[in-house]
Structure formats: C-alpha cells, structure tokens
Motif scaffolding. Structure first.
Motif, PDB file in Angstrom:
ATOM      1  N   TRP A  45       7.639   8.806  12.229  1.00  0.00           N
ATOM      2  CA  TRP A  45       7.462   9.607  11.016  1.00  0.00           C
ATOM      3  C   TRP A  45       8.333  10.861  11.007  1.00  0.00           C
ATOM      4  O   TRP A  45       9.024  11.125  10.005  1.00  0.00           O
ATOM      5  N   GLU A  52      -3.215  10.062   7.745  1.00  0.00           N
ATOM      6  CA  GLU A  52      -2.869   9.350   6.517  1.00  0.00           C
ATOM      7  C   GLU A  52      -1.416   9.691   6.180  1.00  0.00           C
ATOM      8  O   GLU A  52      -1.115  10.811   5.758  1.00  0.00           O
ATOM      9  N   PRO A  87       5.051   7.368  -0.607  1.00  0.00           N
ATOM     10  CA  PRO A  87       5.645   8.099  -1.745  1.00  0.00           C
ATOM     11  C   PRO A  87       5.974   9.546  -1.414  1.00  0.00           C
ATOM     12  O   PRO A  87       7.002  10.073  -1.874  1.00  0.00           O
ATOM     13  N   GLU A  88       5.125  10.206  -0.618  1.00  0.00           N
ATOM     14  CA  GLU A  88       5.406  11.594  -0.259  1.00  0.00           C
ATOM     15  C   GLU A  88       6.668  11.695   0.592  1.00  0.00           C
ATOM     16  O   GLU A  88       7.463  12.626   0.429  1.00  0.00           O
ATOM     17  N   ARG A 123       4.165  -0.010  -5.888  1.00  0.00           N
ATOM     18  CA  ARG A 123       3.076  -0.570  -5.098  1.00  0.00           C
ATOM     19  C   ARG A 123       2.724  -1.954  -5.623  1.00  0.00           C
ATOM     20  O   ARG A 123       2.466  -2.137  -6.813  1.00  0.00           O
ATOM     21  N   THR A 134       0.844  -1.196   0.000  1.00  0.00           N
ATOM     22  CA  THR A 134       0.000   0.000   0.000  1.00  0.00           C
ATOM     23  C   THR A 134       0.877   1.243   0.000  1.00  0.00           C
ATOM     24  O   THR A 134       2.052   1.196   0.375  1.00  0.00           O
ATOM     25  N   GLU A 135       0.284   2.371  -0.390  1.00  0.00           N
ATOM     26  CA  GLU A 135       1.008   3.635  -0.332  1.00  0.00           C
ATOM     27  C   GLU A 135       0.959   4.233   1.067  1.00  0.00           C
ATOM     28  O   GLU A 135       1.776   5.088   1.407  1.00  0.00           O
ATOM     29  N   ARG A 136       0.019   3.789   1.854  1.00  0.00           N
ATOM     30  CA  ARG A 136      -0.140   4.328   3.207  1.00  0.00           C
ATOM     31  C   ARG A 136       0.790   3.614   4.178  1.00  0.00           C
ATOM     32  O   ARG A 136       0.883   2.388   4.195  1.00  0.00           O
ATOM     33  N   SER A 150       1.771   9.103   3.870  1.00  0.00           N
ATOM     34  CA  SER A 150       2.045   8.620   2.523  1.00  0.00           C
ATOM     35  C   SER A 150       3.517   8.253   2.345  1.00  0.00           C
ATOM     36  O   SER A 150       4.408   9.099   2.524  1.00  0.00           O
TER      37      SER A 150
END
Length: 401
Positions: free
Chosen positions: A372, A69, A73-74, A85, A49-51, A71
């Motif tokens: 994070w 949320e 990719p971010e 993905r 998943t991207e999350r 991310s």
C-alpha cells in the motif's frame, strides 16, 4: 505508425485494468500516474469491491483479527483514473470489450488482465460445498465466524504449502483449544533449506499442529475428510489451501491460455494471440529462463508495473521491453510471534541464508505492509515502482526453450 493509428483511434487511448489485486493495483496506479502527466490516455479500473484485499494477511482475517480498510478509489484519487465497481462477466477480445455485471459494456484499446486465482475446490469432491477458503476477505471472515463459534474440536487444513503453513500456525496460536491438523502430499517447507525447514517443523510442533505428510484428501464431507486408502479424519471445519485455479474468462474470450487457464504472454507480457491484452500476476503464464513465474506478491507487483510501462511506451510510439524478474525471498509467518524467511536464488531455489524468530517477524511484517505505501509512492513518483531484481542469467530465455 502511432499507437492510435494502429488501433484505428484518433482520440483517447482507452486502457481498462481488470482486477485490483497486488498486480492490478500496481498496473493501475503506475499507468494512471503516468497518464495524468499527458493527454490522450484514459485509465479505467474494474474490481468487484472498493476495498483492497490484502491477500498476504487473509490467514489473519480468518482468525478474527481486524485489518485496515484500504480503499481503492481513494488510492486512485488525483490520478484521473476511473473506478468501476462490478463483476467482470465476459471479455470479447476480438471486439475489445468487457462486460460488467451483464449490463454494462466497456470498450478498450489496451486491456490489462489481472483477474487472479482462487482456491481450487473443484479437484476434490465436496471441497466446493464443505470447505472454507482464503480466496477473498469475505471467505476468510466466514471461517473466522466458524472458528469463534467452535469452542473446541478439530480443524483440518488441506494443503501443506505456504498458505497452509501460515493458516495452520495462525489458527493454532489464536485458538489453542482447537485440534489443528495439517495435511499435505509434501512436508511443510519442502522447498526451503534444511535449517529453515526444521525451524518450520519445530514451530508447528510447538503450536500443537498435527502434521501429516504423504497423504491425499480425496473427499470432503460435512464433518470429515477422506484420504486415499480409505482413512477418514473427523473435522469440525476444513480449510482448503491445496492449489489454485484462475477465471475461465480468458479462455472463453479466445485468448491463448496454458493448461491451467493462464494467459500465455510474450516477453513484454502481451497475450501471444491478442497483443493489445497484457496479462499480469497469477492470471498470466510468464516464461523466464528458469520456467514459468508462479503467482506471488513479490512477482505480481512487478508484472503490473511492467505492463503499465509497456502500454506507456506503446502510446508514445515505442516498443515495449522484455520483462525479467528474479525471486529473492520466501517469508512465512508462524503465528504472530514467529516466522522464517528463506532467501532464494532468482530461480526460487533456496540459499543457505535464512532468518528466524523475531528478526524474521519484523522482516515479514515489513514485506506484508509494503504494497500500500508503495502504491502511494508510485502515485507521486511513478519511477519509484520500476525497481525489482531482474535475475541475471537465471531469467534469460534461450532460443528454442
């Protein structure tokens, strides 16, 4: 001989990171940030998943609380890393390839294997079919939906370890009309000192959690659990937190694994059978002086960073250094307004010091929220992630062990 000559490559050194959990993200961000400063290294991150899944908060997700949320990719933006993905369906360690969703193939020169563990529902009949788990955000959301629709009834939490404690407390606090039963072979907080253990028991009692220890669930039914000895406990929902298992992909790939399927590593976190593969987090059997590292965020993130540092050293023609890590705490939530933090020796045995109450809540939230922002700092300053307790004499592996 250079790393490129060793792998038979004359161009880019391809690094593939499998899994973007706590350990995988640490490896990906650390390595991508360092690779962005030099030519010749390409980093690819593969995740279903991207999350980003905050595993330490899944007991909150299971009670319907909304989380940020985050991310993947971010977070990787600006590092030059590529995000793919998809589900990893096969690894060929001899050909150095990874198959994604059965229809895509990635080639690598170095592989970071971070496909972490999930709840082991295979050991008890019926658990796979009838029990909820906290293996992913989607699993936790399924339980949240069930709890919201119950209204009243009994929720059985199977497993009295840390996940079981946090989940039982969270459910009981969020849904006081439910009867929450915590079942386990050992008492909650068994590895803590007497003060911390007593605090856990008092908090569970205050929340109305019915704790039963010295019991073993032998079968999960659609509306009950059966215990060894023949007793049956009615249940409107069962949450399974007893034990974990890892993906069988490592064993299928021909990597040397232990009895639990974890990749056996050398001191630098390389597979003992395929040194171009680095295993991290709870996908790896990493030996320290006190024994094999168990899967937690506090140990997982350092393994990811160390794997990245090791690959970076190899690419630059140097030898990787041994990994050493010492534990320092065990923070446990007891609902939103209470917690206990057991400070530990590097071998994870309890110290006399612990925090309880609001101070422990603040400490636990700081720890839970830290990964994070840590990735963000590593993205800008890679060296900032390379600090963790090495454990002193506790982590030295003696010859012959």
């Amino acid at each position: 001989m250079s790393a490129q000559q060793e792998t038979g490559m004359t161009g880019t050194h391809r690094v593939v990171v499998l899994g973007a959990g706590y350990a995988g993200m640490a490896a990906a961000v650390q390595l991508a940030a360092r690779a962005a400063r030099r030519e010749g290294v390409q980093v690819t991150v593969v995740n279903a998943t991207e999350r980003f899944t905050e595993r330490m908060r899944l007991h909150m997700t299971a009670t319907g609380r909304r989380l940020d949320e985050l991310s993947i990719p971010e977070m990787l933006e600006g590092t030059g890393a590529r995000f793919v993905r998809g589900w990893v369906t096969a690894v060929d360690a001899d050909a150095r390839t990874v198959r994604i969703d059965d229809d895509r193939v990635l080639h690598y020169d170095s592989l970071v294997y971070g496909l972490g563990g999930v709840a082991d529902t295979s050991a008890v009949p019926g658990a796979e079919d009838h029990a909820y788990t906290l293996s992913s955000a989607q699993d936790a959301e399924l339980l949240a939906d069930r709890l919201q629709r119950l209204g009243s009834g009994t929720v059985v939490v199977g497993g009295s370890g840390l996940t079981g404690i946090e989940s039982a407390a969270e459910i009981a606090e969020r849904y006081p009309e439910l009867n929450v039963v915590l079942l386990g072979r050992t008492e909650p907080g068994a590895a803590m000192n007497p003060k911390a253990r007593a605090y856990v028991h008092a908090a569970l009692d205050r929340l109305g959690v019915h704790v039963r220890t010295g019991v073993e669930v032998v079968k999960v039914l659609p509306d009950a659990v059966e215990l060894a000895g023949g007793e049956s406990i009615a249940a409107d929902a069962v949450l399974w937190t007893s034990g974990t298992r890892v993906s069988p992909l490592a064993a299928a790939a021909g990597l040397t694994v232990d009895e639990r399927g974890r990749v056996v590593t050398d001191a630098a976190l390389r597979s003992v059978s395929h040194p171009e593969v680095y295993a991290i987090g709870d996908a790896a059997a990493i030996r320290q002086g006190y024994g094999v590292l168990h899967g937690t965020c506090q140990g997982g993130m350092p393994t990811g960073v160390h794997a990245a540092l090791s690959i970076d050293r190899v690419v630059r023609g140097k030898q990787p250094k041994p990994f050493r890590f010492g534990y320092y705490h065990t923070p446990v939530s007891l609902g939103r307004g209470d917690a206990v933090v057991q400070f530990t020796r590097p071998d994870d045995s309890p110290r006399r010091i612990c925090l309880t109450g609001r101070m422990a809540v603040r400490y636990k939230e700081t720890v839970t929220a830290s990964p994070w922002p840590t990735y963000g700092r590593m993205k800008k300053m890679p060296a900032s992630g390379a600090f963790w307790p090495r454990g002193g004499r506790f982590t030295r592996v003696r010859e012959g062990r």
